[in-house]
Design a protein around this motif. Structure first.
Motif, PDB file in Angstrom:
ATOM      1  N   SER A 167      36.571  46.439  43.841  1.00  0.00           N
ATOM      2  CA  SER A 167      36.190  45.975  42.507  1.00  0.00           C
ATOM      3  C   SER A 167      35.870  44.487  42.476  1.00  0.00           C
ATOM      4  O   SER A 167      35.459  43.960  41.435  1.00  0.00           O
ATOM      5  CB  SER A 167      37.307  46.281  41.513  1.00  0.00           C
ATOM      6  OG  SER A 167      38.493  45.558  41.859  1.00  0.00           O
TER       7      SER A 167
ATOM      8  N   GLY B  72      42.324  47.652  34.441  1.00  0.00           N
ATOM      9  CA  GLY B  72      41.542  46.469  34.798  1.00  0.00           C
ATOM     10  C   GLY B  72      42.245  45.173  34.425  1.00  0.00           C
ATOM     11  O   GLY B  72      42.975  45.121  33.428  1.00  0.00           O
ATOM     12  N   LYS B  73      42.031  44.146  35.272  1.00  0.00           N
ATOM     13  CA  LYS B  73      42.540  42.816  34.974  1.00  0.00           C
ATOM     14  C   LYS B  73      41.354  41.860  34.932  1.00  0.00           C
ATOM     15  O   LYS B  73      40.636  41.702  35.908  1.00  0.00           O
ATOM     16  CB  LYS B  73      43.551  42.373  36.047  1.00  0.00           C
ATOM     17  CG  LYS B  73      44.097  40.976  35.840  1.00  0.00           C
ATOM     18  CD  LYS B  73      44.897  40.873  34.543  1.00  0.00           C
ATOM     19  CE  LYS B  73      45.507  39.495  34.361  1.00  0.00           C
ATOM     20  NZ  LYS B  73      46.237  39.375  33.085  1.00  0.00           N
ATOM     21  N   SER B  74      41.147  41.203  33.800  1.00  0.00           N
ATOM     22  CA  SER B  74      39.982  40.345  33.620  1.00  0.00           C
ATOM     23  C   SER B  74      40.216  38.966  34.231  1.00  0.00           C
ATOM     24  O   SER B  74      41.265  38.353  34.020  1.00  0.00           O
ATOM     25  CB  SER B  74      39.664  40.202  32.126  1.00  0.00           C
ATOM     26  OG  SER B  74      39.309  41.457  31.578  1.00  0.00           O
ATOM     27  N   ILE B  75      39.222  38.520  34.985  1.00  0.00           N
ATOM     28  CA  ILE B  75      39.201  37.152  35.513  1.00  0.00           C
ATOM     29  C   ILE B  75      38.278  36.352  34.600  1.00  0.00           C
ATOM     30  O   ILE B  75      37.088  36.668  34.498  1.00  0.00           O
ATOM     31  CB  ILE B  75      38.693  37.112  36.967  1.00  0.00           C
ATOM     32  CG1 ILE B  75      39.451  38.127  37.826  1.00  0.00           C
ATOM     33  CG2 ILE B  75      38.800  35.707  37.516  1.00  0.00           C
ATOM     34  CD1 ILE B  75      40.924  37.898  37.905  1.00  0.00           C
TER      35      ILE B  75
ATOM     36  N   GLY C  32      32.798  35.531  34.760  1.00  0.00           N
ATOM     37  CA  GLY C  32      34.040  36.249  34.954  1.00  0.00           C
ATOM     38  C   GLY C  32      33.777  37.662  35.463  1.00  0.00           C
ATOM     39  O   GLY C  32      32.632  38.135  35.499  1.00  0.00           O
ATOM     40  N   PHE C  33      34.818  38.350  35.849  1.00  0.00           N
ATOM     41  CA  PHE C  33      34.697  39.738  36.323  1.00  0.00           C
ATOM     42  C   PHE C  33      36.043  40.417  36.134  1.00  0.00           C
ATOM     43  O   PHE C  33      37.037  39.788  35.751  1.00  0.00           O
ATOM     44  CB  PHE C  33      34.242  39.780  37.787  1.00  0.00           C
ATOM     45  CG  PHE C  33      35.119  39.016  38.737  1.00  0.00           C
ATOM     46  CD1 PHE C  33      36.178  39.624  39.388  1.00  0.00           C
ATOM     47  CD2 PHE C  33      34.888  37.656  38.969  1.00  0.00           C
ATOM     48  CE1 PHE C  33      36.983  38.910  40.254  1.00  0.00           C
ATOM     49  CE2 PHE C  33      35.688  36.935  39.844  1.00  0.00           C
ATOM     50  CZ  PHE C  33      36.747  37.561  40.480  1.00  0.00           C
ATOM     51  N   THR C  34      36.073  41.690  36.394  1.00  0.00           N
ATOM     52  CA  THR C  34      37.290  42.492  36.205  1.00  0.00           C
ATOM     53  C   THR C  34      37.674  43.141  37.529  1.00  0.00           C
ATOM     54  O   THR C  34      36.830  43.751  38.197  1.00  0.00           O
ATOM     55  CB  THR C  34      37.073  43.580  35.143  1.00  0.00           C
ATOM     56  OG1 THR C  34      36.729  42.959  33.902  1.00  0.00           O
ATOM     57  CG2 THR C  34      38.340  44.407  34.960  1.00  0.00           C
ATOM     58  N   VAL C  35      38.936  42.976  37.925  1.00  0.00           N
ATOM     59  CA  VAL C  35      39.447  43.650  39.116  1.00  0.00           C
ATOM     60  C   VAL C  35      40.251  44.863  38.681  1.00  0.00           C
ATOM     61  O   VAL C  35      40.856  44.882  37.594  1.00  0.00           O
ATOM     62  CB  VAL C  35      40.307  42.698  39.971  1.00  0.00           C
ATOM     63  CG1 VAL C  35      39.477  41.555  40.504  1.00  0.00           C
ATOM     64  CG2 VAL C  35      41.499  42.171  39.186  1.00  0.00           C
ATOM     65  N   GLN C  36      40.240  45.873  39.532  1.00  0.00           N
ATOM     66  CA  GLN C  36      40.929  47.116  39.213  1.00  0.00           C
ATOM     67  C   GLN C  36      42.242  47.199  39.983  1.00  0.00           C
ATOM     68  O   GLN C  36      42.301  46.928  41.182  1.00  0.00           O
ATOM     69  CB  GLN C  36      40.039  48.317  39.569  1.00  0.00           C
ATOM     70  CG  GLN C  36      38.755  48.392  38.773  1.00  0.00           C
ATOM     71  CD  GLN C  36      39.006  48.622  37.288  1.00  0.00           C
ATOM     72  OE1 GLN C  36      39.944  49.349  36.917  1.00  0.00           O
ATOM     73  NE2 GLN C  36      38.196  47.993  36.445  1.00  0.00           N
TER      74      GLN C  36
END
Length: 291
Positions: free
Chosen positions: A59, A119-122, A106-110
């Protein structure tokens, strides 16, 4: 009624949802100003998850071009237990005419636990980019001009020059001496003809008389510049008067050579070979200038 409410809450608690999967989260970024076209910007993300929860590296953003002015040059992930350290290195390709505010997207890691994921948002991160040229462009009578960069200071090369001079001063005489030994200089080869002949004569015996006579003939021909015969010795002495010192030995040599090659039953003895070597040694001293 109370029993029914307890059952409902119990079912909700056992639904298997991920409750607060991240125990620690931090995004470390550098200063948000002072960047110019071509600069690289590092970013570090620290995520600590609860037990049993893993980070899905698929992700994360892919390495390469993100948009027309931003590249992701490097991405590394280090894991230590439930702690994940994600290092990103961006590079900016934007040439603004004035100070401009830009944003790393930004992006989102799973994060996953079994078949469930969350999901965790960066968050995005803003910074300013400065121009490479002055904000107010000066002009001359000919129009706009660009000021050149300051020339770099030159490194001191005095020791390199000294070393080169010392090397050449040593190499030049060595090269000259080797050229002399191998007769590489015009006219100098005539001063080594008997040296080369004498070096080969030393290893010969009376059984090699034919080869020994041939070596001395070749040396005389090389010195004379053409084949030398007994009836042309007067011309040879006129061009090389220093060899008059060995005129008697030269006469003996030609006489002996004629008898050896053109007479039947001529047998060479050790004394004849030694006399030939002595003659060649005298010629060597004359060409060297020591006689």
């Amino acid at each position: 009624m109370r029993i029914a409410l307890i059952l409902i809450f119990s079912l909700l608690g056992c639904s298997g949802s991920i409750d607060e999967p991240v125990s620690y989260f931090n995004v470390e970024t550098p200063r948000p100003f002072g960047y110019v076209n071509g600069d690289e910007i590092p970013q570090r993300i620290i995520i600590e998850t609860r037990s049993g929860i893993t980070l899905q590296t698929g992700s994360l953003p892919a390495k390469g071009q993100i948009n027309r002015w931003l590249n992701l040059n490097q991405i590394t992930v280090k894991q230590s237990g439930q702690r994940y350290q994600i290092d990103l290195r961006y590079q900016v390709f934007y040439a603004p005419l004035e100070v401009k505010s830009l944003t790393l997207p930004g992006f989102t890691v799973q994060l996953s636990q079994g078949e469930k994921s969350v999901g965790k948002s960066i968050p995005a991160w803003s910074f300013t980019l400065s121009p490479l040229r002055e904000l107010v462009v000066r002009q001359t009578e000919q129009g706009e001009y660009m000021r050149p960069d300051s020339p770099p200071s030159l490194l001191a090369n005095d020791w390199a020059l000294y070393g080169l001079a010392a090397s050449l001063s040593v190499a030049a005489p060595i090269a000259a001496y080797l050229g002399y030994l191998y007769a590489c200089f015009p006219g100098m080869s005539r001063r080594t003809v008997f040296k080369r002949a004498l070096r080969k004569l030393v290893s010969l015996s009376k059984a090699d008389m034919e080869q020994a006579l041939t070596l001395v003939h070749q040396a005389l021909n090389s010195l004379n510049g053409q084949p030398l015969f007994a009836n042309r010795l007067s011309d040879f002495y006129r061009r090389n008067p220093q060899y008059l010192q060995v005129s008697s030995q030269l006469a003996w040599f030609f006489n002996y050579s004629n008898r050896y090659f053109f007479s039947d039953g001529m047998i060479a003895v050790t004394q004849d070979l030694q006399q030939l070597k002595d003659f060649c040694e005298c010629c060597r001293k004359i060409e060297r200038g020591s006689r």
